[in-house]
Motif scaffolding. Structure first.
Motif, mmCIF file in Angstrom:
data_model
loop_
_atom_site.group_PDB
_atom_site.id
_atom_site.type_symbol
_atom_site.label_atom_id
_atom_site.label_comp_id
_atom_site.label_asym_id
_atom_site.label_seq_id
_atom_site.Cartn_x
_atom_site.Cartn_y
_atom_site.Cartn_z
ATOM 1 N N GLU A 1 -7.941 20.039 -12.721
ATOM 2 C CA GLU A 1 -8.628 21.077 -11.950
ATOM 3 C C GLU A 1 -8.695 20.640 -10.485
ATOM 4 N N HIS A 2 -8.690 21.603 -9.592
ATOM 5 C CA HIS A 2 -8.906 21.338 -8.173
ATOM 6 C C HIS A 2 -9.532 22.590 -7.564
ATOM 7 N N PRO A 3 -10.571 22.431 -6.747
ATOM 8 C CA PRO A 3 -11.249 23.620 -6.192
ATOM 9 C C PRO A 3 -10.379 24.481 -5.297
ATOM 10 N N PHE A 4 -9.292 23.949 -4.783
ATOM 11 C CA PHE A 4 -8.445 24.725 -3.881
ATOM 12 C C PHE A 4 -7.861 25.960 -4.564
ATOM 13 N N TRP A 5 -7.611 25.865 -5.877
ATOM 14 C CA TRP A 5 -6.954 26.970 -6.571
ATOM 15 C C TRP A 5 -7.824 28.220 -6.604
ATOM 16 N N MET B 1 -2.711 24.503 2.378
ATOM 17 C CA MET B 1 -2.966 23.292 1.617
ATOM 18 C C MET B 1 -2.878 22.012 2.453
ATOM 19 N N PRO B 2 -1.891 21.841 3.345
ATOM 20 C CA PRO B 2 -1.824 20.593 4.106
ATOM 21 C C PRO B 2 -3.086 20.290 4.903
ATOM 22 N N VAL B 3 -3.770 21.309 5.397
ATOM 23 C CA VAL B 3 -4.991 21.105 6.177
ATOM 24 C C VAL B 3 -6.228 21.099 5.292
ATOM 25 N N CYS B 4 -6.286 22.013 4.334
ATOM 26 C CA CYS B 4 -7.516 22.234 3.559
ATOM 27 C C CYS B 4 -7.578 21.455 2.253
ATOM 28 N N ALA B 5 -6.448 20.994 1.753
ATOM 29 C CA ALA B 5 -6.437 20.221 0.503
ATOM 30 C C ALA B 5 -5.331 19.174 0.548
ATOM 31 N N PRO B 6 -5.394 18.236 1.515
ATOM 32 C CA PRO B 6 -4.317 17.250 1.638
ATOM 33 C C PRO B 6 -4.182 16.346 0.415
ATOM 34 N N ASP B 7 -5.290 16.114 -0.310
ATOM 35 C CA ASP B 7 -5.209 15.299 -1.523
ATOM 36 C C ASP B 7 -4.375 15.983 -2.596
ATOM 37 N N LEU B 8 -4.536 17.288 -2.723
ATOM 38 C CA LEU B 8 -3.745 18.038 -3.684
ATOM 39 C C LEU B 8 -2.279 18.053 -3.269
ATOM 40 N N LEU B 9 -2.026 18.230 -1.979
ATOM 41 C CA LEU B 9 -0.656 18.206 -1.473
ATOM 42 C C LEU B 9 0.024 16.892 -1.834
ATOM 43 N N GLU B 10 -0.681 15.789 -1.640
ATOM 44 C CA GLU B 10 -0.096 14.478 -1.937
ATOM 45 C C GLU B 10 0.180 14.332 -3.428
ATOM 46 N N LEU C 1 0.973 16.737 -5.506
ATOM 47 C CA LEU C 1 2.140 17.552 -5.840
ATOM 48 C C LEU C 1 3.426 16.940 -5.286
ATOM 49 N N ARG C 2 3.337 16.228 -4.187
ATOM 50 C CA ARG C 2 4.526 15.546 -3.651
ATOM 51 C C ARG C 2 5.064 14.505 -4.628
ATOM 52 N N GLN C 3 4.182 13.929 -5.427
ATOM 53 C CA GLN C 3 4.581 12.879 -6.357
ATOM 54 C C GLN C 3 5.221 13.423 -7.627
ATOM 55 N N SER C 4 5.281 14.728 -7.736
ATOM 56 C CA SER C 4 5.836 15.368 -8.923
ATOM 57 C C SER C 4 7.334 15.581 -8.768
ATOM 58 N N ALA C 5 8.058 15.456 -9.871
ATOM 59 C CA ALA C 5 9.498 15.734 -9.841
ATOM 60 C C ALA C 5 9.766 17.220 -9.618
ATOM 61 N N LEU C 6 8.858 18.069 -10.112
ATOM 62 C CA LEU C 6 9.001 19.507 -9.946
ATOM 63 C C LEU C 6 7.633 20.137 -10.137
ATOM 64 N N VAL C 7 7.276 21.079 -9.259
ATOM 65 C CA VAL C 7 6.026 21.825 -9.393
ATOM 66 C C VAL C 7 6.387 23.272 -9.699
ATOM 67 N N LEU D 1 5.413 24.726 3.424
ATOM 68 C CA LEU D 1 5.680 24.150 2.107
ATOM 69 C C LEU D 1 7.172 23.942 1.874
ATOM 70 N N GLY D 2 8.012 24.624 2.645
ATOM 71 C CA GLY D 2 9.451 24.444 2.509
ATOM 72 C C GLY D 2 9.927 23.080 2.959
ATOM 73 N N GLU D 3 9.115 22.383 3.751
ATOM 74 C CA GLU D 3 9.486 21.040 4.219
ATOM 75 C C GLU D 3 8.364 20.043 3.967
#
Length: 451
Positions: free
Chosen positions: A338-342, A351-360, A362-368, A398-400
Motif C-alpha cells: 500500500e502507498h498513500p499516493f495511489w 510522483m517524482p516530487v510528491c512520492a519520491p520513495d514510491l518512484l524509487e 518502482l525503479r527497482q522493478s523489472a517491469l511495472v 515518467l518516460g525518462e
C-alpha cells in the motif's frame, strides 16, 4: 532525471463542463446514482445491525454517514462548489485542499477537472466513514465486488482450466528453446489480464449479466487482438525476455474477476520464469467502487475454496489454482503493498516530487504493469491529447524516470493515445468517433522502457 521543462505542456485535462463528453455524463448522471448506492449499502448494513448485532451508537453513526452522503448527492445534483475536505488525521487532506485551491476559481461538480473531482468524491466518502471507529474499516462497495466475482464463476472455472493446461505445456518455461511458442503464450496470457477489467463495477450499472459473460472467456481472447488499437505487446515481450529475472510490480485496478485474472497472470510470470517475485499495489481506502484493497485478496482466496460457489465439474481446477496462489502468497513471491499516493487527487507524473520513495521503489522493478482505466488516465494526466500522440510523450517525466512501464487498459474514457492514423480512421468508422474510447470494447497495451 531531466527537468520538467524538457517536456511540452499537456493539453487541458478533461472537465465536466464539456458538453457531449463522458465527463459531463458522469457528473450529471452517474455520480448521483453512485452516491445513492452508497447510502443504500449503509442502509442494508444498518438493517442487519438493528436485528441485534450493532450497538445504538453505531446505528446513530451510520445514520450520520447517510446524511453526509445525501448532502454530497444534493451538492452534485445542484452543481454546488466542491467543499474543502476536513482533516481525519491522514496526511493526504492538505494535498487535496491545496490542489482544490490551485485552480484559482470556484469549481463546481458540473464545471471541474473530471479526474480530480472524482478522487475528491471518494476521499470525502472515506472521511464520512472515518469519523466512526466502527465504520472506519467499512467498505461501502464490498457487496458489489463480491457479487460481481460470484457472477463470474463460469469465467473463473474456465480460466483455471486454461491456466493449468498451459502451465503443463512445453511452451511454459523460459528454459524451453521454442521462443515462438513462448511468445504466443505470453501474448495470450497478457490479453487475459488486459480484458479482465471488462467487469469494471463503476460502469456496471449499464451492463447486463449476459454481457459480462460475453466479455469473458475463450471467444473474447480470440477476438481481442483486433480490438487492441495500440499494441506494444511485442516490445514488452522483448524486454521481459532480455532483462534479468527480477521483481515485477502490478498496480492493480478492480477487485473481483479482474483481480483473479491479475493473480493468474502473476502465477504465469512467476512460473514461466519472467519474475522472481510479484508486488501487488493496492488502495488503502475504498476507491472508484471496485478498486482492490488488501481485504479483497483474502475475500477472493476464501471464495475460491468455498464449495457453495465452486462445486461443479471444474471445482478441482479452481482448488488447484487457489492452492498455487495461497502458496505464492504465503512464501512471499506474491505480496501486497500500500502507498498513500495511489489515493490522492494527483496524476502519476507528480510522483517524482510528491512520492519520491514510491518512484524509487518502482525503479527497482523489472517491469511495472499499470492495470485499468483509472491508472491509465493518471499516467497521461487525463489530458486531451490527440489520439495519435506517442505514449512516451503523454506520460511526460515518467518516460525518462527509469521505470519500465506496461499499461494494460480497456478504453472507458475519452483520453487515449498511441494510435496511428490508419487505425484511428478504422475505429472511428467501426464504432463512431466517441464510442470506441468509451464502450470498453477497444483497448491499448502501451510500453515504455523508461529511458
Amino acid at each position: 532525471m531531466p527537468s520538467a521543462t524538457h517536456y511540452p505542456s499537456p493539453p487541458r485535462e478533461v472537465w465536466t463542463s464539456e458538453e457531449g463528453s463522458m465527463a459531463r455524463e458522469t457528473a450529471v448522471t452517474r455520480w448521483p446514482k453512485l452516491v445513492q448506492s452508497m447510502v443504500d449499502d449503509v442502509d442494508e448494513t444498518l438493517g442487519l445491525g438493528e436485528s441485534g448485532c450493532m450497538e445504538g451508537c453505531q446505528i446513530d453513526e451510520g445514520r450520520d454517514i447517510q446524511r453526509a452522503l445525501r448532502t454530497l448527492k444534493e451538492d452534485i445534483i445542484q452543481d454546488q462548489a466542491l467543499r474543502p475536505l476536513q482533516s481525519d488525521g491522514r496526511p493526504d487532506i492538505d494535498g487535496f485542499n491545496t490542489k482544490l485551491a490551485s485552480f484559482g476559481q470556484t469549481i463546481t461538480w458540473h464545471n471541474c477537472p473530471w479526474l480530480f473531482a472524482e478522487c475528491h468524491l471518494y476521499r470525502f466518502t472515506f472521511f464520512s466513514l472515518s469519523e466512526s471507529p466502527f465504520w472506519r474499516a467499512y467498505d461501502v462497495f464490498a457487496r458489489q465486488k463480491l457479487n460481481a466475482f460470484v457472477a463470474s464463476h463460469a469465467a473463473v472455472e474456465e480460466l483455471c482450466e486454461r491456466y493449468l493446461s498451459v502451465a503443463n505445456s512445453d511452451a511454459f518455461a523460459t528454459t524451453n528453446t521454442d521462443h515462438e511458442a513462448q511468445q504466443l503464450l505470453f501474448l495470450e496470457m497478457t490479453e487475459v489480464a488486459l480484458w479482465g477489467n471488462a467487469t469494471d463495477l463503476s460502469l456496471l450499472s449499464s451492463t447486463s449479466l449476459d454481457q459480462i459473460h460475453a466479455l469473458q472467456g475463450t471467444k473474447a481472447i480470440q477476438a481481442g487482438q483486433a480490438r487492441i488499437v495500440s499494441n506494444d505487446m511485442a516490445a514488452a515481450w522483448d524486454h521481459l525476455r532480455s532483462c534479468p529475472k527480477g521483481r515485477v510490480d502490478i498496480v492493480l485496478d478492480n477487485a473481483g474477476f479482474e483481480l483473479f485474472t491479475d493473480l493468474v497472470y502473476a502465477l504465469y510470470l512467476l512460473g514461466a520464469g519472467f519474475a522472481s517475485a510479484i508486488r501487488l499495489h493496492v488502495k488503502s481506502i475504498p476507491w472508484f467502487v471496485s478498486d482492490v484493497m488488501p481485504r479483497d485478496m483474502d475475500v477472493l482466496l476464501s471464495a475460491l475454496t468455498d464449495p457453495a460457489l465452486f462445486s461443479g465439474a471444474n471445482n478441482q481446477s479452481v482448488r488447484a489454482v487457489a492452492a498455487l496462489l495461497n502458496a505464492a502468497y504465503q512464501d512471499g513471491r506474491l505480496a501486497i503493498e500500500e502507498h498513500p499516493f495511489w489515493t490522492t487527487g494527483l496524476d502519476f507524473q507528480e510522483m517524482p516530487v510528491c512520492a519520491p520513495d514510491l518512484l524509487e521503489t518502482l525503479r527497482q522493478s523489472a517491469l511495472v504493469i499499470f492495470k485499468g482505466d483509472l491508472n491509465y488516465r493518471k499516467l497521461v494526466r487525463d489530458a486531451k491529447w490527440p489520439h495519435t500522440t506517442l505514449f512516451r510523450q503523454a506520460i511526460g517525466v515518467l518516460g525518462e524516470a527509469g521505470i519500465r512501464i506496461l499499461a494494460l487498459r480497456t478504453n472507458k474514457a475519452d483520453v487515449c493515445v498511441g494510435l496511428d492514423e490508419q487505425t484511428l480512421e478504422r475505429v472511428e468508422k467501426e464504432a463512431s468517433k466517441k464510442a470506441w474510447v468509451r464502450n470498453g470494447r477497444y483497448a491499448v497495451v502501451s510500453f515504455s522502457d523508461g529511458r
